[in-house]
Design an enzyme around this catalytic site. Structure first.
Site, PDB file in Angstrom:
ATOM      1  N   SER A 152      -6.723  -8.644   9.163  1.00  0.00           N
ATOM      2  CA  SER A 152      -8.079  -9.198   9.136  1.00  0.00           C
ATOM      3  C   SER A 152      -8.341  -9.849   7.779  1.00  0.00           C
ATOM      4  O   SER A 152      -9.358 -10.495   7.594  1.00  0.00           O
ATOM      5  CB  SER A 152      -9.097  -8.087   9.380  1.00  0.00           C
ATOM      6  OG  SER A 152      -8.963  -7.085   8.394  1.00  0.00           O
ATOM      7  N   CYS A 185       3.620  24.622  -7.787  1.00  0.00           N
ATOM      8  CA  CYS A 185       2.717  24.961  -8.895  1.00  0.00           C
ATOM      9  C   CYS A 185       1.299  25.250  -8.405  1.00  0.00           C
ATOM     10  O   CYS A 185       0.433  25.605  -9.191  1.00  0.00           O
ATOM     11  CB  CYS A 185       2.695  23.832  -9.926  1.00  0.00           C
ATOM     12  SG  CYS A 185       1.570  22.469  -9.520  1.00  0.00           S
ATOM     13  N   HIS A 227       0.817  -1.226   0.000  1.00  0.00           N
ATOM     14  CA  HIS A 227       0.000   0.000   0.000  1.00  0.00           C
ATOM     15  C   HIS A 227       0.845   1.267   0.000  1.00  0.00           C
ATOM     16  O   HIS A 227       0.397   2.314   0.444  1.00  0.00           O
ATOM     17  CB  HIS A 227      -0.970  -0.029   1.193  1.00  0.00           C
ATOM     18  CG  HIS A 227      -1.988  -1.127   1.086  1.00  0.00           C
ATOM     19  ND1 HIS A 227      -2.741  -1.577   2.134  1.00  0.00           N
ATOM     20  CD2 HIS A 227      -2.372  -1.871   0.004  1.00  0.00           C
ATOM     21  CE1 HIS A 227      -3.545  -2.552   1.716  1.00  0.00           C
ATOM     22  NE2 HIS A 227      -3.325  -2.753   0.437  1.00  0.00           N
ATOM     23  N   CYS A 287       0.869  18.625 -11.341  1.00  0.00           N
ATOM     24  CA  CYS A 287       1.987  18.544 -12.287  1.00  0.00           C
ATOM     25  C   CYS A 287       2.710  17.202 -12.247  1.00  0.00           C
ATOM     26  O   CYS A 287       3.575  16.939 -13.074  1.00  0.00           O
ATOM     27  CB  CYS A 287       2.988  19.683 -12.045  1.00  0.00           C
ATOM     28  SG  CYS A 287       3.997  19.475 -10.564  1.00  0.00           S
TER      29      CYS A 287
END
Ligand code: NAD
Ligand code: ZN
Length: 226
Positions: free
Chosen positions: A173, A134, A101, A112
């Site tokens: 889990s 930006c 993850h 950008c």
């Protein structure tokens, strides 16, 4: 051997899992705060959760369970595929950690596409979300609900699961796909599946062959020894 770890792995480091009382998830429902939709609609809201998680991670240290897995890798090959974004396996000395993850060490500009190390960006809780030069909104490289895993990451973990003779499933889990598929892939590949979790999960018995009903920080050091 493959260790597949989830939020429960870091519970004894003071980082609360999704389920159970206490911790930031009783304040921030992940299904409301940790989604791509919320990020697109209201990035400041998602950043409240990210900031709280960041503070919790910054104040945490690896526990005896993380250290036991690092020690085991001095004797046998240990691949780790973690759902955690806290970097505690690496801080305990584990190498070859697959972060399913993401890891939050870089921030990405949603306008950008530029990347900055998170450590270089001062996050002011009064002025969320942090922004790129930006003007675009910065986000960490962690996977939110509704997002794909980074390219190739699941494939690497699945290959490690198929190749493993033993899989330790620690503190998850196994509810969040596609990481939840890995114990089944390992079992199909012939691996012995050992689950370390104080609670039973849906994989207990059906997919895991052995359930060790203990906390990671107690079970892993006694399984691995010194
Ligand atoms: P989960 O919250 O769904 O489940 C945690 C599991 O850990 C439960 O089954 C619980 O019984 C078990 N557990 C609790 N304390 C334990 C302990 N001391 N030792 C062993 N097991 C223990 O977590 P999940 O399955 O990882 O999935 C939720 C998602 O949340 C993941 O995608 C993960 O990325 C994210 N998350 C990450 C962190 C982190 O980086 N530390 C923290 C919270 C959530
Ligand atoms: Zn930008």
């Amino acid at each position: 051997m493959l260790a597949l770890t989830g939020a429960g792995m870091s519970a004894e480091s003071g980082i609360a899992p999704f389920r159970g009382s206490g911790g930031i998830w009783s304040r921030f429902d992940p299904m409301e705060y940790a989604t791509t939709e919320a990020l697109a609609r209201d990035p400041a809201k998602v950043w409240q959760m990210l900031h709280a998680l960041g503070l919790e991670i910054a104040g945490a240290a690896p526990n005896a369970g993380h250290r036991a897995l690092a020690r085991l890798a001095e004797r046998i090959r240990v691949d780790i595929a973690t759902q955690n974004v806290d970097g505690l396996h690496q801080r305990a000395g584990s190498r070859d950690v697959i972060e399913l993850h993401g890891g939050g060490t870089t921030l990405l500009c949603m306008a950008c596409g530029g990347r900055r190390p998170s450590a270089e960006v001062a996050v002011d809780p009064e002025r969320l979300p942090p922004r790129c030069a930006c003007g675009g909104v910065l986000r960490p490289d962690v996977v939110l609900f509704g997002e794909m895993l980074p390219d190739g990451v699941f494939e690497r973990a699945a290959a490690a699961a198929r190749a493993a003779d033993t899989v330790l499933v620690v503190g998850t889990s196994a509810e969040v796909a596609p990481a939840s598929l890995l114990p089944g892939i390992a079992r199909q590949g012939g691996a012995l599946v050992i689950e370390v979790n104080p609670e039973e999960t849906w994989i207990t018995g059906g997919i895991s062959h052995i359930h060790v009903p203990m906390a990671a920080g107690e079970a892993l050091p006694s399984m691995v020894g010194t």
